[in-house]
Design a protein around this motif. Structure first.
Motif, PDB file in Angstrom:
ATOM      1  N   MET A   1       0.843  -1.183   0.000  1.00 36.29           N
ATOM      2  CA  MET A   1       0.000   0.000   0.000  1.00 36.29           C
ATOM      3  C   MET A   1       0.883   1.239   0.000  1.00 36.29           C
ATOM      4  O   MET A   1       1.882   1.304   0.693  1.00 36.29           O
ATOM      5  N   GLY A   2       0.497   2.242  -0.802  1.00 37.17           N
ATOM      6  CA  GLY A   2       1.284   3.459  -0.928  1.00 37.17           C
ATOM      7  C   GLY A   2       1.050   4.428   0.208  1.00 37.17           C
ATOM      8  O   GLY A   2       0.427   4.117   1.216  1.00 37.17           O
ATOM      9  N   ASP A   3       1.560   5.610   0.006  1.00 35.85           N
ATOM     10  CA  ASP A   3       1.457   6.643   1.041  1.00 35.85           C
ATOM     11  C   ASP A   3       0.072   7.284   1.045  1.00 35.85           C
ATOM     12  O   ASP A   3      -0.812   6.900   0.294  1.00 35.85           O
ATOM     13  N   ALA A   4      -0.100   8.257   1.894  1.00 39.65           N
ATOM     14  CA  ALA A   4      -1.391   8.945   2.010  1.00 39.65           C
ATOM     15  C   ALA A   4      -1.717   9.682   0.716  1.00 39.65           C
ATOM     16  O   ALA A   4      -0.825  10.129  -0.004  1.00 39.65           O
ATOM     17  N   PRO A   5      -3.005   9.829   0.420  1.00 36.27           N
ATOM     18  CA  PRO A   5      -3.390  10.558  -0.785  1.00 36.27           C
ATOM     19  C   PRO A   5      -2.991  12.027  -0.704  1.00 36.27           C
ATOM     20  O   PRO A   5      -2.876  12.587   0.389  1.00 36.27           O
ATOM     21  N   LEU A   6      -2.790  12.616  -1.859  1.00 35.19           N
ATOM     22  CA  LEU A   6      -2.627  14.068  -1.952  1.00 35.19           C
ATOM     23  C   LEU A   6      -4.011  14.672  -1.733  1.00 35.19           C
ATOM     24  O   LEU A   6      -5.006  14.145  -2.239  1.00 35.19           O
ATOM     25  N   SER A  92      -1.245   1.747 -18.695  1.00 30.97           N
ATOM     26  CA  SER A  92      -2.333   2.580 -18.177  1.00 30.97           C
ATOM     27  C   SER A  92      -2.104   2.918 -16.715  1.00 30.97           C
ATOM     28  O   SER A  92      -1.322   2.269 -16.018  1.00 30.97           O
ATOM     29  N   ILE A  93      -2.823   3.942 -16.287  1.00 34.00           N
ATOM     30  CA  ILE A  93      -2.826   4.348 -14.886  1.00 34.00           C
ATOM     31  C   ILE A  93      -4.254   4.704 -14.501  1.00 34.00           C
ATOM     32  O   ILE A  93      -4.981   5.320 -15.296  1.00 34.00           O
ATOM     33  N   THR A  94      -4.648   4.299 -13.309  1.00 27.79           N
ATOM     34  CA  THR A  94      -5.961   4.649 -12.778  1.00 27.79           C
ATOM     35  C   THR A  94      -5.764   5.468 -11.513  1.00 27.79           C
ATOM     36  O   THR A  94      -4.981   5.076 -10.638  1.00 27.79           O
ATOM     37  N   PHE A  95      -6.432   6.605 -11.455  1.00 34.27           N
ATOM     38  CA  PHE A  95      -6.443   7.436 -10.259  1.00 34.27           C
ATOM     39  C   PHE A  95      -7.787   7.295  -9.571  1.00 34.27           C
ATOM     40  O   PHE A  95      -8.821   7.162 -10.226  1.00 34.27           O
ATOM     41  N   ALA A  96      -7.775   7.347  -8.252  1.00 35.36           N
ATOM     42  CA  ALA A  96      -8.997   7.422  -7.452  1.00 35.36           C
ATOM     43  C   ALA A  96      -9.081   8.833  -6.898  1.00 35.36           C
ATOM     44  O   ALA A  96      -8.063   9.432  -6.533  1.00 35.36           O
ATOM     45  N   ASP A 102     -16.681  19.768   4.210  1.00 41.02           N
ATOM     46  CA  ASP A 102     -17.015  19.772   5.631  1.00 41.02           C
ATOM     47  C   ASP A 102     -17.102  18.343   6.189  1.00 41.02           C
ATOM     48  O   ASP A 102     -17.969  18.013   6.980  1.00 41.02           O
ATOM     49  N   GLY A 103     -16.182  17.468   5.697  1.00 41.45           N
ATOM     50  CA  GLY A 103     -16.109  16.090   6.164  1.00 41.45           C
ATOM     51  C   GLY A 103     -17.092  15.123   5.535  1.00 41.45           C
ATOM     52  O   GLY A 103     -17.053  13.928   5.816  1.00 41.45           O
ATOM     53  N   VAL A 104     -17.962  15.608   4.658  1.00 41.05           N
ATOM     54  CA  VAL A 104     -18.975  14.765   4.020  1.00 41.05           C
ATOM     55  C   VAL A 104     -18.491  14.355   2.630  1.00 41.05           C
ATOM     56  O   VAL A 104     -18.106  15.211   1.828  1.00 41.05           O
ATOM     57  N   LEU A 105     -18.525  13.045   2.339  1.00 41.33           N
ATOM     58  CA  LEU A 105     -18.140  12.558   1.017  1.00 41.33           C
ATOM     59  C   LEU A 105     -19.183  13.010  -0.002  1.00 41.33           C
ATOM     60  O   LEU A 105     -20.368  12.673   0.108  1.00 41.33           O
ATOM     61  N   CYS A 106     -18.743  13.796  -0.976  1.00 41.10           N
ATOM     62  CA  CYS A 106     -19.645  14.329  -2.002  1.00 41.10           C
ATOM     63  C   CYS A 106     -19.617  13.483  -3.270  1.00 41.10           C
ATOM     64  O   CYS A 106     -20.651  13.251  -3.885  1.00 41.10           O
ATOM     65  N   PHE A 107     -18.435  13.065  -3.679  1.00 39.44           N
ATOM     66  CA  PHE A 107     -18.329  12.162  -4.819  1.00 39.44           C
ATOM     67  C   PHE A 107     -17.031  11.389  -4.728  1.00 39.44           C
ATOM     68  O   PHE A 107     -16.092  11.775  -4.052  1.00 39.44           O
ATOM     69  N   GLU A 108     -17.040  10.252  -5.407  1.00 36.11           N
ATOM     70  CA  GLU A 108     -15.841   9.439  -5.526  1.00 36.11           C
ATOM     71  C   GLU A 108     -15.811   8.884  -6.937  1.00 36.11           C
ATOM     72  O   GLU A 108     -16.858   8.735  -7.576  1.00 36.11           O
ATOM     73  N   GLY A 109     -14.612   8.623  -7.421  1.00 39.13           N
ATOM     74  CA  GLY A 109     -14.532   8.108  -8.773  1.00 39.13           C
ATOM     75  C   GLY A 109     -13.185   7.518  -9.092  1.00 39.13           C
ATOM     76  O   GLY A 109     -12.213   7.665  -8.334  1.00 39.13           O
ATOM     77  N   THR A 110     -13.163   6.834 -10.222  1.00 39.08           N
ATOM     78  CA  THR A 110     -11.912   6.318 -10.773  1.00 39.08           C
ATOM     79  C   THR A 110     -11.759   6.857 -12.186  1.00 39.08           C
ATOM     80  O   THR A 110     -12.756   7.041 -12.910  1.00 39.08           O
ATOM     81  N   ALA A 135       4.902   4.221  -8.897  1.00 39.62           N
ATOM     82  CA  ALA A 135       4.751   2.921  -8.210  1.00 39.62           C
ATOM     83  C   ALA A 135       4.707   3.012  -6.670  1.00 39.62           C
ATOM     84  O   ALA A 135       3.844   2.371  -6.060  1.00 39.62           O
ATOM     85  N   PRO A 136       5.568   3.802  -6.033  1.00 37.36           N
ATOM     86  CA  PRO A 136       5.510   3.838  -4.565  1.00 37.36           C
ATOM     87  C   PRO A 136       4.229   4.455  -4.004  1.00 37.36           C
ATOM     88  O   PRO A 136       3.930   4.295  -2.826  1.00 37.36           O
ATOM     89  N   HIS A 137       3.460   5.145  -4.835  1.00 35.53           N
ATOM     90  CA  HIS A 137       2.256   5.841  -4.383  1.00 35.53           C
ATOM     91  C   HIS A 137       0.967   5.078  -4.663  1.00 35.53           C
ATOM     92  O   HIS A 137      -0.104   5.520  -4.249  1.00 35.53           O
ATOM     93  N   VAL A 138       1.070   3.952  -5.379  1.00 40.59           N
ATOM     94  CA  VAL A 138      -0.131   3.179  -5.713  1.00 40.59           C
ATOM     95  C   VAL A 138      -0.693   2.571  -4.430  1.00 40.59           C
ATOM     96  O   VAL A 138       0.021   1.978  -3.643  1.00 40.59           O
ATOM     97  N   ARG A 139      -1.987   2.782  -4.259  1.00 37.15           N
ATOM     98  CA  ARG A 139      -2.684   2.198  -3.107  1.00 37.15           C
ATOM     99  C   ARG A 139      -4.105   1.888  -3.534  1.00 37.15           C
ATOM    100  O   ARG A 139      -4.679   2.575  -4.384  1.00 37.15           O
ATOM    101  N   SER A 140      -4.662   0.850  -2.963  1.00 37.81           N
ATOM    102  CA  SER A 140      -6.045   0.501  -3.267  1.00 37.81           C
ATOM    103  C   SER A 140      -6.974   1.282  -2.350  1.00 37.81           C
ATOM    104  O   SER A 140      -6.541   1.892  -1.392  1.00 37.81           O
ATOM    105  N   GLY A 141      -8.263   1.188  -2.653  1.00 31.67           N
ATOM    106  CA  GLY A 141      -9.271   1.808  -1.778  1.00 31.67           C
ATOM    107  C   GLY A 141      -9.213   3.235  -1.819  1.00 31.67           C
ATOM    108  O   GLY A 141      -9.618   4.136  -1.392  1.00 31.67           O
TER     109      GLY A 141
END
Length: 141
Positions: A1-6, A92-96, A102-110, A135-141
């Motif tokens: 698992m990679g590092d924290a998301p930007l 290929s590359i996939t970004f999440a 205000d802490g509420v998930l509004c949208f998510e996508g790939t 490669a070092p930044h790839v993480r699932s979820g």
């Protein structure tokens, strides 16, 4: 698992909204793409898609966008977009992207794009120097 998301902050403005007083649906992919470009800039020393295409002859056209809308986006709070590479294939590359206000998930996508030789619009494997960065930044979820 990679590092924290930007986390890329977006100021949603009145001009981004429709008569229902929420962000136009078409703006939400734009916000996500802006966050992905910010990820490239953060990891390529300030260079984003523009520099990849024009200075390095590397294109990354999208082949798939998938988004789930969870809550309305409004100008009331900053939109905090978490972005990370969730998959790195040979070509290929996939970004999440997960966007919250205000802490509420509004949208998510790939968002999946392929690597091409830009001036030839010809498929290519992920360039080795980019692969080493991503490669070092790839993480699932």
């Amino acid at each position: 698992m990679g590092d924290a998301p930007l986390v890329h902050e977006i100021c949603v403005t009145w001009g981004d909204c429709d008569p229902a007083r929420i962000a136009y649906t078409g703006r939400l992919p734009w916000f996500a793409l802006d966050a992905i470009n910010a990820w490239w800039e953060a990891h390529l020393g300030g260079d984003g898609w523009y520099q990849l295409e024009l200075d390095r002859n590397i294109g990354t056209p999208f082949v798939n966008l998938s988004m789930d809308f969870r809550a309305p986006v409004t100008p009331r709070h900053r939109l905090m977009c978490e972005v990370w590479p969730s998959r790195l294939g040979d070509k290929s590359i996939t970004f999440a992207v997960h966007a919250r206000q205000d802490g509420v998930l509004c949208f998510e996508g790939t968002f999946t794009s392929v690597f091409i030789i830009a001036d030839q619009f010809k498929s290519q494997s992920a360039p080795p120097d980019l692969r080493r960065i991503i490669a070092p930044h790839v993480r699932s979820g």
